[in-house]
Structure formats: C-alpha cells, structure tokens
Scaffold this motif. Sequence first.
Motif, PDB file in Angstrom:
ATOM      1  N   ILE A 104      17.797  84.603  58.534  1.00 28.17           N
ATOM      2  CA  ILE A 104      18.568  84.215  57.553  1.00 28.17           C
ATOM      3  C   ILE A 104      19.309  85.294  56.930  1.00 28.17           C
ATOM      4  N   GLU A 105      20.764  84.995  57.017  1.00 27.25           N
ATOM      5  CA  GLU A 105      21.649  86.154  56.565  1.00 27.25           C
ATOM      6  C   GLU A 105      21.344  86.757  55.241  1.00 27.25           C
ATOM      7  N   GLY A 106      21.276  85.771  54.349  1.00 26.54           N
ATOM      8  CA  GLY A 106      21.200  86.045  52.847  1.00 26.54           C
ATOM      9  C   GLY A 106      20.882  84.589  52.118  1.00 26.54           C
ATOM     10  N   PHE A 107      20.493  84.857  50.913  1.00 24.98           N
ATOM     11  CA  PHE A 107      20.236  83.863  49.980  1.00 24.98           C
ATOM     12  C   PHE A 107      20.751  83.526  48.821  1.00 24.98           C
ATOM     13  N   SER A 108      21.993  84.317  48.470  1.00 26.64           N
ATOM     14  CA  SER A 108      22.602  84.161  47.394  1.00 26.64           C
ATOM     15  C   SER A 108      23.759  83.329  47.465  1.00 26.64           C
ATOM     16  N   ASN A 109      24.476  83.175  48.866  1.00 26.54           N
ATOM     17  CA  ASN A 109      25.464  82.016  49.159  1.00 26.54           C
ATOM     18  C   ASN A 109      25.111  81.103  50.213  1.00 26.54           C
ATOM     19  N   ILE A 110      24.704  80.050  49.877  1.00 25.16           N
ATOM     20  CA  ILE A 110      24.317  79.060  51.087  1.00 25.16           C
ATOM     21  C   ILE A 110      24.813  77.819  50.760  1.00 25.16           C
ATOM     22  N   GLY A 111      24.854  76.873  52.216  1.00 25.12           N
ATOM     23  CA  GLY A 111      25.339  75.708  52.199  1.00 25.12           C
ATOM     24  C   GLY A 111      24.245  74.695  52.143  1.00 25.12           C
ATOM     25  N   CYS A 112      24.900  73.291  51.628  1.00 26.83           N
ATOM     26  CA  CYS A 112      24.184  72.304  51.286  1.00 26.83           C
ATOM     27  C   CYS A 112      24.943  71.095  51.971  1.00 26.83           C
ATOM     28  N   MET A 113      24.254  70.581  52.934  1.00 28.33           N
ATOM     29  CA  MET A 113      24.675  69.553  53.781  1.00 28.33           C
ATOM     30  C   MET A 113      23.820  68.238  53.432  1.00 28.33           C
ATOM     31  N   GLY A 114      24.470  67.091  53.441  1.00 29.45           N
ATOM     32  CA  GLY A 114      23.466  65.848  53.081  1.00 29.45           C
ATOM     33  C   GLY A 114      24.213  64.433  53.527  1.00 29.45           C
ATOM     34  N   HIS A 115      23.631  63.529  54.213  1.00 23.87           N
ATOM     35  CA  HIS A 115      24.052  62.164  54.360  1.00 23.87           C
ATOM     36  C   HIS A 115      23.568  61.351  53.473  1.00 23.87           C
ATOM     37  N   SER A 116      24.573  60.305  53.088  1.00 26.97           N
ATOM     38  CA  SER A 116      24.270  59.282  51.998  1.00 26.97           C
ATOM     39  C   SER A 116      23.394  59.801  50.827  1.00 26.97           C
ATOM     40  N   MET A 117      21.988  59.350  50.673  1.00 25.29           N
ATOM     41  CA  MET A 117      21.249  59.812  49.571  1.00 25.29           C
ATOM     42  C   MET A 117      21.337  61.393  49.627  1.00 25.29           C
ATOM     43  N   GLY A 118      21.340  61.993  50.861  1.00 22.63           N
ATOM     44  CA  GLY A 118      21.135  63.439  51.202  1.00 22.63           C
ATOM     45  C   GLY A 118      22.317  63.969  50.329  1.00 22.63           C
ATOM     46  N   GLY A 119      23.546  63.463  50.441  1.00 23.06           N
ATOM     47  CA  GLY A 119      24.783  63.941  49.973  1.00 23.06           C
ATOM     48  C   GLY A 119      24.709  63.785  48.250  1.00 23.06           C
ATOM     49  N   TYR A 120      23.922  62.875  47.766  1.00 26.87           N
ATOM     50  CA  TYR A 120      23.808  62.750  46.476  1.00 26.87           C
ATOM     51  C   TYR A 120      22.839  64.019  46.056  1.00 26.87           C
TER      52      TYR A 120
END
Length: 253
Positions: A104-120
């Motif tokens: 993992i490159e770093g932990f200070s700027n990450i992405g979050c991706m989610g579908h449906s309830m995961g988007g919520y």
Amino acid sequence: MTTTNIGGVSVEIRRAGNGVYPLVIFSHGMGGCPGNTNGIQSRLADAGYIVVAPKHDDCLTGNTTPDVPWTQPENWTDQTNVDRRDDMHAVLDALPSSAYSQYIEGFSNIGCMGHSMGGYTCMGIAGAWSSWARSEVGAVAALSPWHRPLMVQNRVGDMTNGQTLYQGGTLDSTITPELIQAGGTYAQTSPSKYGQVFYRAGHSAWTDGWLSSRFHDEMAYYLVSFFDAYLKHGSVSDLEVKKSRVDTLDYEH
C-alpha cells in the motif's frame, strides 16, 4: 484475489501483483458479498490499485433488511446498520500494521468505492455521518448508492472528502432519479464531483453477470480515470469524455 482477516474482519483483497499501489476500500451492497462485483474491482486492481473489500455481516447472513425500513429514510441515524461503519474502521485501523501494508502506497489519502448500501457506507465514512468519518478518505466512488437518508436529512454537504463520483442508470428507477434531480444528492455534493448515468443500466448493472458485463468497460473507464486523477495525480480530462453507453455526463472540477 486473496481472502484474509484484517482487524477481525474477513476481507477480500485484489491486486495485480507484488507492487506498491494506492488503496481503495470497497463496500458491497446489502445482502451481497464482495465477489458479486468481482469484475469492477478486478478492473481497478488491474489498473494499479489494491482493493480491500470487507465482508459485512449482511454478506455472511444474506440479510437484505436494514435496521430501519428503506421507506423511512428520514428515520435513519448514524446508528442504523452501524456494523458497516465498524467494519470499515476496523480494517482501516489494522491495515497499516498488517502484512499487506507493504503493498500500500500510503494511508493518508485513499479511495472508497461502494455499490448500493456500500455507496451509502462510503458516503458515511466520508463524513455524511460525523461519527463515521475517516479523514483519510479523499476520493469516493458511489455506484448507484443508497443516498436517500443523507439527501433528505441534508447531510450530503457534510461530506469532507475532496472528490466524489456517482454512477447511475436510466433503468435504476429507485436510486438514480433523486440522485441527479435538481437539488438532489449530486447537486448537494461539493466539487470536485462527477456523474455518469448509463443508458439502460439497472440497479444491479455493477454486479457480475452477462447482462451487466456489457456496461463494465465504460464504468471502469470512469472509475479508473477518477482514482487516477485524485490518487495518482493524473489528469481530469478523461472524465470529460462521454462514452457510447453514457446517457448523462456531469462534471465540476
């Protein structure tokens, strides 16, 4: 794909090899599992990301009934299905000291991706619910997200992440219309923000299956372009391109 345990939570991890990659944490839909969206996640991993997907309790039980009825979004609180918050926090807390931190490159700027309830869930940990917030979440990709509790309670504007992408479909009748309507969730979201509505895509178009897979190349094009722009310091110009299956394209850098 590897299945392991991080912070007491069963997770699936997808990565292209033994390199070092930006981190995207993925949250699945209610009653589904990470494997239901293997196609989308794998495309992101192949593009040079490590995708970590917790298995929420509703994956293990198959439960599709939330703590508060879907029809009562005004009654949802930060304690509604709070187990999802707990899973995301546990994984993010434990990852830096796990065996996978070397990838993992770093932990200070990450992405979050989610579908449906995961988007919520991603919108929640981006600050829509203050008790869910994780400051390291900078870029959120919400795929036909269950957004109504946050929209009707005017909490979308509380999100503190810098960049948000929404995807919907013209046949996604329970989610997309309010997502893109005047004054809806997209309108309430602070820039930078991006939206794509895919022609004839329904709510399950992001999951695996031969009827859904026809959308995945273009969906992944925007997802990769989005995370490249904001986790790899890439160009935003690719997000201005309207692909053939896109009915509506919106962006505000």
